[in-house]
Design an enzyme around this catalytic site. Sequence first.
Site, PDB file in Angstrom:
ATOM      1  N   MET A   1     -16.199 -21.084  46.101  1.00 36.63           N
ATOM      2  CA  MET A   1     -17.516 -21.666  46.237  1.00 36.63           C
ATOM      3  C   MET A   1     -18.490 -21.216  45.145  1.00 36.63           C
ATOM      4  O   MET A   1     -19.597 -21.736  45.094  1.00 36.63           O
ATOM      5  CB  MET A   1     -18.098 -21.267  47.584  1.00 36.63           C
ATOM      6  CG  MET A   1     -18.937 -22.336  48.202  1.00 36.63           C
ATOM      7  SD  MET A   1     -19.230 -21.844  49.890  1.00 36.63           S
ATOM      8  CE  MET A   1     -19.615 -20.100  49.710  1.00 36.63           C
ATOM      9  N   PRO A   2     -18.068 -20.259  44.294  1.00 33.94           N
ATOM     10  CA  PRO A   2     -19.014 -19.841  43.244  1.00 33.94           C
ATOM     11  C   PRO A   2     -19.335 -21.003  42.312  1.00 33.94           C
ATOM     12  O   PRO A   2     -18.565 -21.961  42.204  1.00 33.94           O
ATOM     13  CB  PRO A   2     -18.259 -18.752  42.482  1.00 33.94           C
ATOM     14  CG  PRO A   2     -17.175 -18.315  43.389  1.00 33.94           C
ATOM     15  CD  PRO A   2     -16.803 -19.509  44.204  1.00 33.94           C
ATOM     16  N   TYR A   3     -20.481 -20.867  41.649  1.00 33.17           N
ATOM     17  CA  TYR A   3     -20.897 -21.838  40.645  1.00 33.17           C
ATOM     18  C   TYR A   3     -21.163 -21.060  39.360  1.00 33.17           C
ATOM     19  O   TYR A   3     -21.968 -20.124  39.352  1.00 33.17           O
ATOM     20  CB  TYR A   3     -22.162 -22.561  41.108  1.00 33.17           C
ATOM     21  CG  TYR A   3     -22.785 -23.418  40.041  1.00 33.17           C
ATOM     22  CD1 TYR A   3     -22.269 -24.677  39.770  1.00 33.17           C
ATOM     23  CD2 TYR A   3     -23.861 -22.977  39.301  1.00 33.17           C
ATOM     24  CE1 TYR A   3     -22.824 -25.471  38.777  1.00 33.17           C
ATOM     25  CE2 TYR A   3     -24.421 -23.762  38.300  1.00 33.17           C
ATOM     26  CZ  TYR A   3     -23.891 -25.007  38.046  1.00 33.17           C
ATOM     27  OH  TYR A   3     -24.432 -25.791  37.059  1.00 33.17           O
TER      28      TYR A   3
ATOM     29  N   VAL B   1     -16.764 -23.981  40.980  1.00 32.54           N
ATOM     30  CA  VAL B   1     -17.239 -25.012  40.053  1.00 32.54           C
ATOM     31  C   VAL B   1     -17.701 -24.335  38.759  1.00 32.54           C
ATOM     32  O   VAL B   1     -18.385 -23.309  38.805  1.00 32.54           O
ATOM     33  CB  VAL B   1     -18.416 -25.803  40.676  1.00 32.54           C
ATOM     34  CG1 VAL B   1     -19.060 -26.739  39.650  1.00 32.54           C
ATOM     35  CG2 VAL B   1     -17.942 -26.589  41.892  1.00 32.54           C
TER      36      VAL B   1
END
Lengths: 66, 66, 66, 66, 66, 66
Positions: C1-3, C41
């Site tokens: 879920m990191p960006y 992402v």
Amino acid sequence: MPYVNIKITREGVTPEQKAELISGATELLQRVLNKNPKTTVVVIDEVETDNWGIGGEVVTELRKRQ
Amino acid sequence: MPYVNIKITREGVTPEQKAELISGATELLQRVLNKNPKTTVVVIDEVETDNWGIGGEVVTELRKRQ
Amino acid sequence: MPYVNIKITREGVTPEQKAELISGATELLQRVLNKNPKTTVVVIDEVETDNWGIGGEVVTELRKRQ
Amino acid sequence: MPYVNIKITREGVTPEQKAELISGATELLQRVLNKNPKTTVVVIDEVETDNWGIGGEVVTELRKRQ
Amino acid sequence: MPYVNIKITREGVTPEQKAELISGATELLQRVLNKNPKTTVVVIDEVETDNWGIGGEVVTELRKRQ
Amino acid sequence: MPYVNIKITREGVTPEQKAELISGATELLQRVLNKNPKTTVVVIDEVETDNWGIGGEVVTELRKRQ
């Protein structure tokens, strides 16, 4: 896969309101662009009123006059 | 001179892990693009789980089911 | 879920190099924080050298002297 | 209508200094591009020194040597 | 006064769709947080598929398989 | 070490004006916070008027009425 960043001043936004912003932004991308909601990411940044300016003035000062 | 921003949820990341992210991202830019590590900047944003959504849902809620 | 957002100057980066940055950043988050690579992402912004400054100077000018 | 984001390390910046950054950035956009100051937005992000890296090193460590 | 940034891949989004994203995001902030729409700013970033990765893979490659 | 991001609409900003924004923002951080100009980074994003909204309306439409 869209990434949405919402910046607002930190002024008592509740977890319920944040959940509405997240679901609302995700639905907007699905409705307008048919984006898969499963991979849409929404990040909310709450910014201290001392750190936000508009019209050259700090929001903390603006709030005192409102 | 590259600027790297890493956004993650605030869930107990240690200073050592942050240091690894910073050195790892800097090395990546040097290895792939031969960027000078001296001027590579890395900024980590830790975001409350209430403020992060995926799939239209708040991460705080997702974590309760995991 | 990191960006992860990587900002670099637009100076002939190839699709293969971009793919390496994307896989490298995703692996970094998995290795250091055990983040699920499926929802990580990575967005690369290529910025014209006229639009990037360091030391108070435009990169276009810096490049002429290098 | 411009949007300016200033990221600095969290190291004791005062409300007065933040107000100066906000008015100064707004004036800069007005002077150089004739932008209407009324709708210029400035957001300051203060980042913990543990979360900022340069040269592959965490700022917290750099500060110990300075 | 909120600032909303929507990042999507550059894949033929029309001006009408962009207008819908802008009005929709502005309405969302008004409905949920009672924010004044007059000063809500929305910026859409369209990112080349070569510059966007998810799951460690470039979107350009993902699209070939879809 | 500060990082400044200036977002403006893409409406004929010249390289000279960009250079002024970069030097001006760098000086601002030095004057107010005594930041070392050598490591101050400024990135200017020029955004198409179709991609920028204020007051729920696209800037392209606003410009037609001005």
